[in-house]
Design an enzyme around this catalytic site. Structure first.
Site, short mmCIF file in Angstrom:
data_model
loop_
_atom_site.label_atom_id
_atom_site.label_comp_id
_atom_site.label_asym_id
_atom_site.label_seq_id
_atom_site.Cartn_x
_atom_site.Cartn_y
_atom_site.Cartn_z
N CYS A 2 0.82 -1.21 0.00
CA CYS A 2 0.00 0.00 0.00
C CYS A 2 0.85 1.27 0.00
O CYS A 2 1.97 1.28 0.50
CB CYS A 2 -0.87 0.04 1.25
SG CYS A 2 -1.89 -1.40 1.46
N ARG A 27 5.25 0.01 -6.06
CA ARG A 27 5.22 -0.77 -4.83
C ARG A 27 4.39 -2.04 -4.97
O ARG A 27 4.49 -2.93 -4.12
CB ARG A 27 4.63 0.09 -3.69
CG ARG A 27 5.52 1.26 -3.33
CD ARG A 27 4.78 2.26 -2.49
NE ARG A 27 4.54 1.79 -1.15
CZ ARG A 27 5.23 2.17 -0.08
NH1 ARG A 27 6.21 3.02 -0.22
NH2 ARG A 27 4.94 1.73 1.11
N TRP A 74 -2.77 -2.81 -1.42
CA TRP A 74 -2.34 -4.19 -1.62
C TRP A 74 -3.11 -4.99 -0.57
O TRP A 74 -2.89 -4.84 0.62
CB TRP A 74 -0.83 -4.28 -1.40
CG TRP A 74 -0.23 -5.62 -1.70
CD1 TRP A 74 0.14 -6.09 -2.92
CD2 TRP A 74 0.12 -6.64 -0.75
NE1 TRP A 74 0.68 -7.35 -2.80
CE2 TRP A 74 0.68 -7.71 -1.48
CE3 TRP A 74 0.01 -6.76 0.64
CZ2 TRP A 74 1.13 -8.88 -0.87
CZ3 TRP A 74 0.46 -7.93 1.23
CH2 TRP A 74 1.01 -8.97 0.48
N ASN A 98 -1.99 2.12 5.58
CA ASN A 98 -1.06 1.03 5.23
C ASN A 98 -0.86 0.19 6.47
O ASN A 98 -0.74 0.76 7.56
CB ASN A 98 0.32 1.57 4.84
CG ASN A 98 0.30 2.35 3.56
OD1 ASN A 98 -0.72 2.41 2.89
ND2 ASN A 98 1.43 2.94 3.21
N GLY A 99 -0.77 -1.13 6.33
CA GLY A 99 -0.49 -1.96 7.50
C GLY A 99 -1.68 -2.82 7.88
O GLY A 99 -2.62 -2.99 7.09
N GLU A 478 18.82 -17.63 -5.39
CA GLU A 478 18.38 -16.35 -5.95
C GLU A 478 17.84 -16.54 -7.37
O GLU A 478 16.82 -15.95 -7.74
CB GLU A 478 19.56 -15.36 -5.91
CG GLU A 478 19.32 -14.01 -6.54
CD GLU A 478 18.17 -13.21 -5.91
OE1 GLU A 478 17.65 -13.59 -4.86
OE2 GLU A 478 17.79 -12.18 -6.51
N LYS A 482 14.05 -15.60 -8.57
CA LYS A 482 13.76 -14.66 -9.68
C LYS A 482 12.81 -15.30 -10.68
O LYS A 482 11.87 -14.68 -11.14
CB LYS A 482 15.04 -14.24 -10.42
CG LYS A 482 15.95 -13.29 -9.69
CD LYS A 482 15.47 -11.87 -9.62
CE LYS A 482 14.82 -11.59 -8.30
NZ LYS A 482 15.63 -11.12 -7.23
N GLU A 485 9.18 -15.67 -9.17
CA GLU A 485 8.41 -14.44 -8.95
C GLU A 485 8.08 -13.71 -10.24
O GLU A 485 7.08 -12.99 -10.31
CB GLU A 485 9.11 -13.50 -7.96
CG GLU A 485 10.33 -12.82 -8.45
CD GLU A 485 10.96 -11.89 -7.42
OE1 GLU A 485 10.24 -11.15 -6.75
OE2 GLU A 485 12.20 -11.91 -7.30
N HIS A 501 19.18 -36.79 -1.69
CA HIS A 501 18.47 -36.98 -0.42
C HIS A 501 16.98 -36.67 -0.54
O HIS A 501 16.31 -36.38 0.44
CB HIS A 501 19.13 -36.12 0.67
CG HIS A 501 20.56 -36.46 0.87
ND1 HIS A 501 20.97 -37.66 1.41
CD2 HIS A 501 21.69 -35.80 0.53
CE1 HIS A 501 22.29 -37.70 1.43
NE2 HIS A 501 22.76 -36.58 0.89
N LYS A 601 6.93 -4.04 -3.72
CA LYS A 601 8.34 -3.67 -3.64
C LYS A 601 8.79 -3.49 -2.20
O LYS A 601 9.85 -3.91 -1.81
CB LYS A 601 8.56 -2.37 -4.42
CG LYS A 601 10.01 -1.92 -4.51
CD LYS A 601 10.82 -2.88 -5.34
CE LYS A 601 12.30 -2.60 -5.34
NZ LYS A 601 13.06 -3.80 -5.70
C1 F6R Z 1 12.83 -10.55 -4.62
C2 F6R Z 1 12.69 -9.40 -3.74
C3 F6R Z 1 12.29 -9.65 -2.34
C4 F6R Z 1 13.02 -8.65 -1.40
C5 F6R Z 1 12.49 -8.79 0.03
C6 F6R Z 1 13.23 -7.90 1.00
O1 F6R Z 1 13.22 -10.16 -5.90
O2 F6R Z 1 12.86 -8.28 -4.16
O3 F6R Z 1 12.51 -10.96 -1.95
O4 F6R Z 1 14.38 -8.92 -1.45
O5 F6R Z 1 11.13 -8.48 0.05
O6 F6R Z 1 13.12 -6.56 0.64
P1 F6R Z 1 14.12 -5.49 1.19
O7 F6R Z 1 15.47 -5.77 0.61
O8 F6R Z 1 13.58 -4.17 0.73
O9 F6R Z 1 14.15 -5.62 2.68
#
Ligand code: F6R
Length: 606
Positions: A2, A27, A74, A98-99, A478, A482, A485, A501, A601
């Site tokens: 949000c 966001r 959101w 927000n929250g 990682e 990627k 997501e 295993h 984000k």
């Molecule tokens: C994945 C991604 C998330 C963030 C996570 C932490 O691509 O972006 O997994 O890494 O939400 O976010 P920050 O780094 O802002 O604490």
């Protein structure tokens, strides 16, 4: 997640609110809305989906009022639809939030017993009715204080009032909130980015504070209602980084600018003439630190895992890592000689902030590695190491991951050298290699065509696996994150040695498997694990580094070679093809790359 915007001015505010909501789109959200006050009446317009839909809503055109609030939502409580979109209003007040209000069910029961009627499924609506109820008997400030006292959970709020023609109340507990100052108008925003197009003069609310914003004056209060003085900060006015330029998506722009962001960061920390590292004002004596805990979420957690491998390789310090959402609720053993390092791009992630807060409350040594230096995590840590990579707008973290790894590696090298865990000549050689990293990343970015070609196999697959050992294992995690997501393909990151295993049972004919096998000390072992998956029908995409020696294995589907560097730095180069693989896989599917479904984000709720 949000986002909030509020403007009080002497001119109509609806179009400026919509412009700012567009800035908050990065966001991640599912609906949007705006409320303004005009001639003593609160008007509300809301839409499901994008801000674009809100703009097209005929009720927006000619929406009057020189005070107003806007929101991108959101969903947490209640499905994403127009009714649940914010603002939520009574005749008296309108609220954006927000929250999460954790005790909303109990409060709702109480308010219904008082005759209040609820329209939405949200937790936010209880705030509307609580203030409406308190305003019957109390003045504005006391109604706010009483309402805030009733709420459990974390939140940032923006509120306008029917009887207050130029006033917005902002309040914060847990979720971030900023106030901006303009000429004959003032603003409220959930981050400085939303306010940047209007002002570079900003103040941040601390946890528990609230503010009363008028167009020519702002007052701040603590949770008891006592006045608080605030510093006005000047932010850089560089807007360029917030634009996509000629790139199709922010994500690909952010991938491509990694050589520059790494170079900028190296410039901040490395003395290139003397081959040394400058970390100024480190607040602790080395004797005070015998162990390290690294904490983060998602991609940031992967950079913590990477750092654990480097710490163990280069220093004699004990190292543990933790996922913030787990750490914050565990019965931790806090140790005085432990340094807690919090890694976060946004610096606002609710779980990471809560873990930091817990450490601060236990008087621990806290350090943060962040991108947004004005963020809550940066402000509340004892020491901050910025990653200097500029705004990251694409929801999927790319350049911030490399930036986090770089800063952690620089810190580790410095500590290793100061503690004499690493000999001087090795330290100098590693710094020399580091200086070459941006160029090697630029060259690795050219491995484009092959990745585009293989990406359709991943796009069409039911599932995929990413395998690596040692330094390559965090990168495998990682790479899998990627792909899932962005391309919504099931992807598992695994230590290559763990396959037998259990997960080997998943391998079937034609399943795409990425194997990260640079020619480091783990190379022969990883190649053996690769053969085991090939033997069971996997289509292996091998990612290794350039070498004159052939890879001694048959039936590899495709091979991508990154540039050469020392073993410590290979993880940076291995990451590049994985970022591109996820990008092109999502592109082929036509997905919303910069705003993947269900994701945000800045994850400001737990
Ligand atoms: C994945 C991604 C998330 C963030 C996570 C932490 O691509 O972006 O997994 O890494 O939400 O976010 P920050 O780094 O802002 O604490």
């Amino acid at each position: 997640m949000c986002g909030i915007i509020g403007i009080t001015s002497s001119k109509p505010v609806s179009s400026a609110i919509i412009n700012s909501l567009r800035k908050l789109e990065y966001r991640g959200y599912d609906s949007a809305g705006i409320a303004t006050l005009s001639e003593g009446v609160i008007n509300e317009v809301k839409s499901e989906g994008r801000v674009e839909n809100l703009e097209k809503n005929s009720a927006i055109k000619g929406m009057l009022g020189s005070v107003g609030i806007g929101h991108v939502r959101w969903a947490t409580h209640g499905i994403p639809n127009t009714i649940n979109a914010h603002p939520h209003s009574s005749e008296t007040v309108s609220v954006v939030h927000n929250g999460i209000i954790e005790n909303s069910t109990i409060l709702k029961k109480y308010l219904i017993s008082k005759g209040h009627k609820f329209k939405s499924q949200t937790d936010t609506e209880v705030i509307v009715h609580l203030i409406t109820e308190y305003l019957k008997e109390h003045d504005l400030k006391n109604s706010i204080l009483k309402m805030l006292n009733q709420l459990h959970g974390s939140f940032a709020l923006g509120i306008i009032f029917k009887d207050q023609p130029d006033l917005i109340v902002g309040a914060r507990r847990g979720s971030p909130l900023a106030v901006g100052y303009g000429p004959n108008e003032n603003y409220l925003g959930s981050d400085s980015y939303a306010l940047k197009s209007m002002t570079n003069k900003i103040s941040y609310l601390n946890d528990g504070e609230f503010c009363i914003i008028k167009k020519d004056h702002v007052e701040f209060f603590d949770k008891e209602g006592s006045k608080v003085n605030k510093k006005v900060l000047e932010l850089s006015t560089d807007e360029q980084n917030y634009e996509k330029g000629d790139f199709k998506h922010f994500m690909v722009k952010e991938i491509e600018e990694q050589p520059t962001t790494l170079k900028n960061c190296i410039k901040e920390y490395i003395d290139t003439i003397n081959n040394d590292i400058n970390i100024y004002n480190f607040p602790w004596d080395l004797k005070e630190i015998s162990s390290i805990t690294l904490i983060g979420c998602g991609t940031a957690y992967h950079s913590c895992l990477m750092a654990k491998y480097w710490f163990e390789e280069l220093t004699k310090l004990d190292v543990t890592i933790d996922i913030a959402s787990e750490f914050r609720y565990r019965n931790n053993r806090f140790k005085k000689d432990n340094l807690y390092i919090f890694v976060s791009q946004s610096g606002e992630t609710a779980d990471t902030y809560a873990a930091l807060d817990l450490c601060n409350k236990n008087n621990m040594k806290t350090c943060s590695v962040v991108n947004v230096i004005e963020s809550s995590i940066a402000r509340d840590s004892n020491f901050v190491l910025p990653i200097h990579c500029g705004p990251e707008i694409g929801v999927a973290s790319t350049k911030a991951f490399l930036g986090q790894m770089l800063v952690l590696y620089i810190l580790i090298l410095k500590l290793a050298s100061l503690r004499k865990d690493l000999e001087k000549n090795k330290y100098v050689n590693k710094i020399k290699d580091l200086k070459l990293l941006p160029k090697l990343v630029a060259e690795t970015l050219l491995t484009e065509t092959k990745i585009q070609a293989v990406s359709s196999t991943f796009t069409d697959a039911k599932g995929s696996m990413f395998l690596g050992r040692g330094f390559s294992y965090p990168i495998a995690l990682e790479g899998a994150l990627k792909l899932k997501e962005l391309a919504y393909v099931h992807a598992e990151g695994y230590p290559a040695g763990e396959m037998k295993h259990g997960p080997l049972a998943l391998i079937e004919d034609g399943m795409p498997v990425v194997v990260l096998a640079p020619r480091d000390s783990y190379y022969p072992k990883t190649i053996s694990n690769m053969q085991e998956v090939i033997a069971r029908g996997a289509k292996v995409l091998l990612i290794t580094n350039k070498s004159k020696d052939e890879v001694l294995s048959e039936n590899i589907w495709e091979t991508i070679e990154v540039e050469n560097t020392n073993d410590d730095l290979l993880p940076f180069l291995l990451t590049i093809p994985l970022q591109k693989l996820a990008y092109y896989s999502a592109l082929k599917k036509g997905y919303d790359i910069d705003k993947p479904r269900n994701l945000a984000k800045s994850v400001t709720v737990e």
